[in-house]
Enzyme design. Structure first.
Site, PDB file in Angstrom:
ATOM      1  N   CYS A 315      57.980  72.360  23.152  1.00 43.64           N
ATOM      2  CA  CYS A 315      57.648  73.395  24.356  1.00 43.64           C
ATOM      3  C   CYS A 315      56.567  73.085  25.283  1.00 43.64           C
ATOM      4  O   CYS A 315      56.442  73.438  26.412  1.00 43.64           O
ATOM      5  CB  CYS A 315      57.680  74.888  24.133  1.00 43.64           C
ATOM      6  N   GLU A 416      63.089  71.598  32.690  1.00 47.18           N
ATOM      7  CA  GLU A 416      62.696  71.179  31.184  1.00 47.18           C
ATOM      8  C   GLU A 416      63.699  69.991  30.654  1.00 47.18           C
ATOM      9  O   GLU A 416      64.904  70.384  30.468  1.00 47.18           O
ATOM     10  CB  GLU A 416      62.552  72.302  30.427  1.00 47.18           C
TER      11      GLU A 416
HETATM   12  C1  UN1 Z   1      56.880  74.236  20.471  1.00 44.24           C
HETATM   13  O1  UN1 Z   1      56.954  73.395  20.765  1.00 44.24           O
HETATM   14  O2  UN1 Z   1      57.604  75.481  20.662  1.00 44.24           O
HETATM   15  O3  UN1 Z   1      50.924  73.035  20.082  1.00 44.24           O
HETATM   16  C2  UN1 Z   1      55.552  74.852  19.388  1.00 44.24           C
HETATM   17  C3  UN1 Z   1      52.031  72.545  19.552  1.00 44.24           C
HETATM   18  C4  UN1 Z   1      52.313  72.775  18.392  1.00 44.24           C
HETATM   19  C5  UN1 Z   1      53.522  73.892  18.454  1.00 44.24           C
HETATM   20  C6  UN1 Z   1      54.689  73.676  19.551  1.00 44.24           C
HETATM   21  N1  UN1 Z   1      51.557  73.315  17.744  1.00 44.24           N
HETATM   22  O4  UN1 Z   1      52.302  71.808  20.167  1.00 44.24           O
END
Ligand code: UN1
Length: 527
Positions: A315, A416
């Site tokens: 994300c 996205e």
């Molecule tokens: C996600 O992609 O939902 O900061 C979480 C980060 C990781 C977590 C990502 N520690 O990219």
């Protein structure tokens, strides 16, 4: 080694409280030895009532990892009822005791870190070093939330009246519905389940249908750490069936969901009739800003890691790079060269930099965006195709892809993609960079590469994201800080850190009058 499913939880021993488990060897061999898995409900390993199953495949090779129950509404109802019965006892278990179970869980994860990482690289596909990081994130969360068992601080505050004591305390809410994505198959369940538990809630957990084995391992280790029967239940299945029933179930007052924006909207609507508390962590379209004074070597490293790490399936992935025109050509050529050096392959091979994406549908979506970008007039600088070759043909591999001369309004700069694709956007100054960065519906993560402290602070203030990095990429959040985003990345909640406790507790205000008289607030205050 063949085992009977019902015996599994008892293969762990936590009698000593030392977190040692007898099942270590058994667990290591399980991934290859066993192919048929179950739900975990009220402390029992059971099939779906219908007997229907689905398969989990390795995205690197297409091999079958195992088959899992395809759970229906009835299966969910059974698990919710187990979680509801277990709640009464669990909410009254002293929070420090609940925390100790999480410490034991952290120890078990540590002991099984390598085995879980190996399993993750096979079931989810990420490269082994990242898989170890994923498990480590859950270990960190176990110890962080374990410690919360002896804190869970409320507030005491003076009363406006004499001989009266005021305080506010956190109360558990009930059964929490946990629905997680494939991309962090151990870390994200830990962000949700561990704070829910330490706060005194019980859980019904649906792991992503692409990574069910890791979800099941997670719960198995929790059971091994001493979580009582019914406190955590796992039901495998698909969002439209299993997930949907969890969201609509009247005895599940809290839903925590990480996934797509579209599903997040559905979860919100479907939970609204019962006024549920819904925590959402949805999409991102995260930007890295590279100013003309940036250390370009460092910026290139940060961009490659953030755009192509986890094959772009975070994300927090950097799917936009907003670059000052004065360094644009230089950055572009360095970045393309770095991307072309990346080696694709199975995550467990020592020399792999980028693993597969999760499934065929994801591969097709990513490829469709390449065509969209080209049609919109962006310049494809590298990648832009499904990767083929002897060791890649059986899996879902996509070449790291960079588009140049991207307009911030193009779809590839707005939507996205969740794959190894990033878009370079040239700008003239910091103001334009910040406007471009903010000109999207999402607001999860952002970063700026600059040597100028004034610019860094302006960016920290003005970038509309829940997370901003300075001189680092957009990925790499630590578990003791709030994680989440602004705008349509979520609905205002945060997970991780102390903020997670706000999702899983209700505040209760307590007033204790020891004056022996009826004192009226706001009225008898002059005495
Ligand atoms: C996600 O992609 O939902 O900061 C979480 C980060 C990781 C977590 C990502 N520690 O990219």
């Amino acid at each position: 080694m063949k085992r009977t499913r019902a015996a599994r939880p008892s293969a762990f021993s936590d009698e000593t409280g030392a977190g040692t488990i007898r099942g270590a060897v058994r667990l290591e061999s399980m991934a290859v030895a066993e192919k048929s898995f179950k739900n975990y409900v009220a402390g029992e390993w059971i099939d779906a009532g219908s007997g229907e199953t689905f398969e989990s495949l390795s995205p690197a090779t297409g091999e079958t990892i195992g088959s899992f129950p395809r759970s229906s509404a009835d299966d969910v109802d059974q698990a919710v009822s187990a979680a509801k019965s277990a709640y009464e006892e669990w909410r009254l278990t002293p929070a420090p005791r609940r925390g100790e179970i999480l410490f034991r869980f952290g120890q078990l994860l540590t002991e099984h870190k390598e085995e879980l990482a190996q399993l993750m690289t096979r079931e989810m596909g990420k490269v082994i070093a990242e898989a170890r990081g994923d498990v480590q994130e859950a270990i960190d969360m176990s110890f962080y939330m374990g410690g919360e068992g002896r804190r869970l601080f409320g507030h005491t505050t003076p009363s406006e009246l004499r001989d009266k004591f005021n305080m506010s305390v956190r109360m558990p809410i009930g059964v929490v519905g946990v629905i997680t994505p494939f991309n962090f198959p151990i870390a994200i369940p830990s962000w949700k389940i561990l704070p829910a538990l330490v706060c005194g809630n019980t859980v019904i957990f649906k792991p992503a249908n692409d990574t069910p084995l890791l979800g099941e391992r997670f719960v198995e280790l929790l059971a091994g750490a001493g979580v009582p029967a019914g406190v955590v239940n796992v039901v495998h299945g698909f969002g439209g069936e299993t997930g949907d029933r969890i969201v609509r179930h009247p005895d599940v007052p809290v839903i925590t969901f990480t996934g797509s924006r579209e599903t997040g909207v559905q979860v919100t609507k479907n939970g609204a009739d019962l006024l549920k508390r819904v925590h959402l962590e949805l999409g991102g379209k995260n930007a890295i800003l590279v100013m003309e004074d940036a250390d370009l070597d460092l910026a290139v490293e940060g961009i490659v890691w953030s755009a192509f790490g986890t094959s772009g399936q975070r994300c927090t992935a950097a799917s936009r790079v907003i670059v000052h025109r004065r360094v644009y050509d230089d950055l572009q050529s360095r970045l393309v060269a770095a991307a072309e050096r990346l080696r694709l392959g199975a995550g467990w091979e020592a020399d792999t930099d980028v693993g597969p994406v999760i499934n065929r549908k994801a591969l097709e979506k990513i490829d469709a965006y390449t065509k969209i970008g080209a049609d919109e007039g962006a310049r494809l600088l590298t990648g832009g195709e499904v990767a083929t070759g002897e060791s890649l043909d059986a899996g879902f591999f996509y070449r790291p892809t960079i588009f140049g001369d991207v307009d911030p309004k193009m779809r590839i700069a707005q939507e996205e993609i969740f794959g190894p694709t990033t878009a370079l956007i040239p700008v003239d100054d910091l103001d334009e960079a910040i406007r471009a960065a903010n000109g999207i519906r999402y607001g999860l993560s952002s970063s700026i590469f600059t040597q100028d402290v004034n610019r860094a602070f302006r960016a920290m203030r003005d970038l509309e994201t829940g997370i901003t990095y300075v001189n680092a990429g957009t990925i790499g959040a630590e578990v003791h800080l709030p994680f989440g985003g602004t705008k349509e990345t979520g609905n205002g909640h945060r997970e991780a850190g102390q903020a997670a406790l706000d999702v899983f507790t209700e505040w209760k205000s307590l007033y204790v009058d020891y004056s022996g008289r009826l004192q009226k607030a706001q009225i008898d205050t002059t005495e």
